[in-house]
Design a protein around this motif. Sequence first.
Motif, PDB file in Angstrom:
ATOM      1  N   ILE A   2      53.231  34.908  42.338  1.00  0.00           N
ATOM      2  CA  ILE A   2      53.141  36.368  42.458  1.00  0.00           C
ATOM      3  C   ILE A   2      51.712  36.765  42.811  1.00  0.00           C
ATOM      4  N   LYS A   3      50.764  36.143  42.140  1.00  0.00           N
ATOM      5  CA  LYS A   3      49.363  36.237  42.538  1.00  0.00           C
ATOM      6  C   LYS A   3      49.026  35.005  43.363  1.00  0.00           C
ATOM      7  N   LYS A   4      48.264  35.178  44.424  1.00  0.00           N
ATOM      8  CA  LYS A   4      48.011  34.104  45.366  1.00  0.00           C
ATOM      9  C   LYS A   4      46.618  33.497  45.189  1.00  0.00           C
ATOM     10  N   SER A   5      46.544  32.192  45.413  1.00  0.00           N
ATOM     11  CA  SER A   5      45.273  31.473  45.461  1.00  0.00           C
ATOM     12  C   SER A   5      45.053  30.988  46.894  1.00  0.00           C
ATOM     13  N   ARG A   6      43.812  31.080  47.360  1.00  0.00           N
ATOM     14  CA  ARG A   6      43.485  30.671  48.721  1.00  0.00           C
ATOM     15  C   ARG A   6      42.817  29.300  48.750  1.00  0.00           C
ATOM     16  N   SER A   7      43.256  28.473  49.691  1.00  0.00           N
ATOM     17  CA  SER A   7      42.557  27.232  49.990  1.00  0.00           C
ATOM     18  C   SER A   7      41.684  27.456  51.222  1.00  0.00           C
ATOM     19  N   PHE A   8      40.694  26.601  51.410  1.00  0.00           N
ATOM     20  CA  PHE A   8      39.750  26.776  52.514  1.00  0.00           C
ATOM     21  C   PHE A   8      39.582  25.473  53.280  1.00  0.00           C
ATOM     22  N   ALA A   9      39.292  25.602  54.578  1.00  0.00           N
ATOM     23  CA  ALA A   9      39.141  24.446  55.451  1.00  0.00           C
ATOM     24  C   ALA A   9      37.738  23.868  55.366  1.00  0.00           C
ATOM     25  N   ILE A  10      37.252  23.721  54.166  1.00  0.00           N
ATOM     26  CA  ILE A  10      35.923  23.169  53.902  1.00  0.00           C
ATOM     27  C   ILE A  10      35.950  22.638  52.469  1.00  0.00           C
ATOM     28  N   PRO A  11      35.243  21.576  52.168  1.00  0.00           N
ATOM     29  CA  PRO A  11      35.217  21.106  50.780  1.00  0.00           C
ATOM     30  C   PRO A  11      34.654  22.165  49.827  1.00  0.00           C
ATOM     31  N   VAL A  12      35.426  22.467  48.808  1.00  0.00           N
ATOM     32  CA  VAL A  12      35.028  23.442  47.794  1.00  0.00           C
ATOM     33  C   VAL A  12      35.173  22.782  46.427  1.00  0.00           C
ATOM     34  N   ILE A  13      34.083  22.737  45.676  1.00  0.00           N
ATOM     35  CA  ILE A  13      34.072  22.133  44.344  1.00  0.00           C
ATOM     36  C   ILE A  13      33.733  23.210  43.325  1.00  0.00           C
ATOM     37  N   SER A  14      34.571  23.383  42.338  1.00  0.00           N
ATOM     38  CA  SER A  14      34.381  24.411  41.320  1.00  0.00           C
ATOM     39  C   SER A  14      33.939  23.770  40.004  1.00  0.00           C
ATOM     40  N   LEU A  15      32.949  24.390  39.366  1.00  0.00           N
ATOM     41  CA  LEU A  15      32.532  23.993  38.022  1.00  0.00           C
ATOM     42  C   LEU A  15      32.645  25.207  37.108  1.00  0.00           C
ATOM     43  N   GLY A  16      33.214  25.000  35.935  1.00  0.00           N
ATOM     44  CA  GLY A  16      33.326  26.117  35.010  1.00  0.00           C
ATOM     45  C   GLY A  16      33.835  25.656  33.659  1.00  0.00           C
ATOM     46  N   ASN A  17      34.074  26.620  32.799  1.00  0.00           N
ATOM     47  CA  ASN A  17      34.598  26.299  31.483  1.00  0.00           C
ATOM     48  C   ASN A  17      35.579  27.374  31.060  1.00  0.00           C
ATOM     49  N   ILE A  18      36.250  27.149  29.952  1.00  0.00           N
ATOM     50  CA  ILE A  18      37.138  28.180  29.422  1.00  0.00           C
ATOM     51  C   ILE A  18      36.612  28.699  28.090  1.00  0.00           C
ATOM     52  N   THR A  19      35.331  28.440  27.855  1.00  0.00           N
ATOM     53  CA  THR A  19      34.672  28.906  26.642  1.00  0.00           C
ATOM     54  C   THR A  19      33.544  29.846  27.015  1.00  0.00           C
ATOM     55  N   VAL A  20      33.445  30.973  26.323  1.00  0.00           N
ATOM     56  CA  VAL A  20      32.314  31.863  26.530  1.00  0.00           C
ATOM     57  C   VAL A  20      31.049  31.157  26.054  1.00  0.00           C
ATOM     58  N   GLY A  21      30.013  31.179  26.879  1.00  0.00           N
ATOM     59  CA  GLY A  21      28.765  30.538  26.486  1.00  0.00           C
ATOM     60  C   GLY A  21      28.495  29.292  27.302  1.00  0.00           C
ATOM     61  N   GLY A  22      27.313  28.744  27.118  1.00  0.00           N
ATOM     62  CA  GLY A  22      26.850  27.658  27.968  1.00  0.00           C
ATOM     63  C   GLY A  22      27.499  26.323  27.653  1.00  0.00           C
ATOM     64  N   ALA A  23      28.058  25.705  28.694  1.00  0.00           N
ATOM     65  CA  ALA A  23      28.576  24.346  28.564  1.00  0.00           C
ATOM     66  C   ALA A  23      27.814  23.402  29.481  1.00  0.00           C
ATOM     67  N   GLY A  24      26.744  23.912  30.093  1.00  0.00           N
ATOM     68  CA  GLY A  24      25.936  23.064  30.962  1.00  0.00           C
ATOM     69  C   GLY A  24      26.282  23.185  32.428  1.00  0.00           C
ATOM     70  N   LYS A  25      26.761  24.360  32.868  1.00  0.00           N
ATOM     71  CA  LYS A  25      27.164  24.522  34.270  1.00  0.00           C
ATOM     72  C   LYS A  25      25.993  24.313  35.225  1.00  0.00           C
ATOM     73  N   THR A  26      24.841  24.903  34.899  1.00  0.00           N
ATOM     74  CA  THR A  26      23.717  24.819  35.834  1.00  0.00           C
ATOM     75  C   THR A  26      23.216  23.393  36.031  1.00  0.00           C
ATOM     76  N   PRO A  27      22.923  22.604  34.977  1.00  0.00           N
ATOM     77  CA  PRO A  27      22.478  21.228  35.228  1.00  0.00           C
ATOM     78  C   PRO A  27      23.527  20.367  35.918  1.00  0.00           C
ATOM     79  N   HIS A  28      24.810  20.620  35.681  1.00  0.00           N
ATOM     80  CA  HIS A  28      25.845  19.851  36.374  1.00  0.00           C
ATOM     81  C   HIS A  28      25.937  20.270  37.845  1.00  0.00           C
ATOM     82  N   THR A  29      25.759  21.552  38.110  1.00  0.00           N
ATOM     83  CA  THR A  29      25.717  22.007  39.504  1.00  0.00           C
ATOM     84  C   THR A  29      24.523  21.385  40.217  1.00  0.00           C
ATOM     85  N   GLU A  30      23.381  21.354  39.537  1.00  0.00           N
ATOM     86  CA  GLU A  30      22.186  20.757  40.143  1.00  0.00           C
ATOM     87  C   GLU A  30      22.393  19.264  40.391  1.00  0.00           C
TER      88      GLU A  30
END
Length: 391
Positions: free
Chosen positions: A36-64
């Motif tokens: 019912i709600k749509k998700s888009r795919s893209f013709a380029i590699p896309v890597i997502s980093l995130g968490n399901i907890t409010v607060g820092g789980a280390g997203k920035t150092p893992h992105t780096e």
Amino acid sequence: MRTEGDLIEINKWLTPLSLVYGLGVGLRNRMYELGIKKSRSFAIPVISLGNITVGGAGKTPHTEYLVRLLKERLKVAVLSRGYKRKTKGYVLADDDSTVEDIGDEPRQMKTKFPDIYVAVDANRCEGIDRLTEDEATKDVDVILLDDTYQHRHVKPGINILLVDYHRLIIYDRLLPAGRLREPEKGKERADMVIITKCPRDLKPMEFRVLTKVMNLRPYQDLFFTTIDYDTLVPILDTQQGKAAVGKDDNVLLLTGIASPKQMEQDISPMCKSLTALTFADHHSFRQRDIEKINEAFLNIPEPRIVVTTEKDAARLQAVDGLSDSVRQSIYALPVKIKFMLGQEETFKNKILSYVQKNSRNSILVKTKDDIKPKDSNNTGERPRRISFRDN
């Protein structure tokens, strides 16, 4: 002794509100599952980093970490929402962009990696479109999405879920009683789960217990990382260099991050004494805060230094009023991540394999034949999601 889940505090009296919140989140996720709600795919590699907890789980150092892994081979872009910035819509960072323009974490990223693209946009689909279509950035090869696990408008090629060892989602509860943004079941959308901030001395039995209690699906990979610290960095041009916190130093630890406890625990053994001065995550420092910092530093015996995070340094560089003694003694302590159990090569290979198989870059597309199994039936003619589930 530190144990997993040791930073979790449940406000049981708020449980009824958590039930209402959970119904709303569950309905939203169900609408995506039903199409019912749509998700888009893209013709380029896309890597997502995130968490399901409010607060820092280390997203920035893992992105780096991913930036360092990919930037020598590819043109990398990092797309964030730019939390607490003063601007609206899509903004492409440049060398003159401020925290007010793009937010503290994107500013930190652009300062450390000036040769990559850093952009902010609350609408991630629009941000990806701009990065791939605008003349200034259309040569981008791979896009890293910072903090997008709940932003289901985008269907990334690799979805990485970060889970803080000290706040395992299996022991937490939904907002507002706990700090979960969605039910634990949401972890099933991840291709990779990384338990972050693990103690360096974690025993083999503890790894096995963690693997069992996380109860992942066969298509999911579980990794463990710990925090590692780099050399101290002066945040002002007038400062003298200092490589590391010394055993004789009295440290004022200045943080405006979601989870400062780990940093306090790690730095305490390095120094003679530690005084923690903590502010809220992404805190905007005002005059009364600066006065508080100056006073706290004066109350610490010599020799003394101020240690802060790179994210806080990005905001502190723009404020006035720090005393001369603080300005001469304040350093950022860069955080890096380190894979445990010898898992680093496995992680690297999965990331690089995905990017090579799905890249628009003709050179990389050509090299993907070198890593394709001989019995593979995949022609590689179209971008696709990483094949963990398919296999």
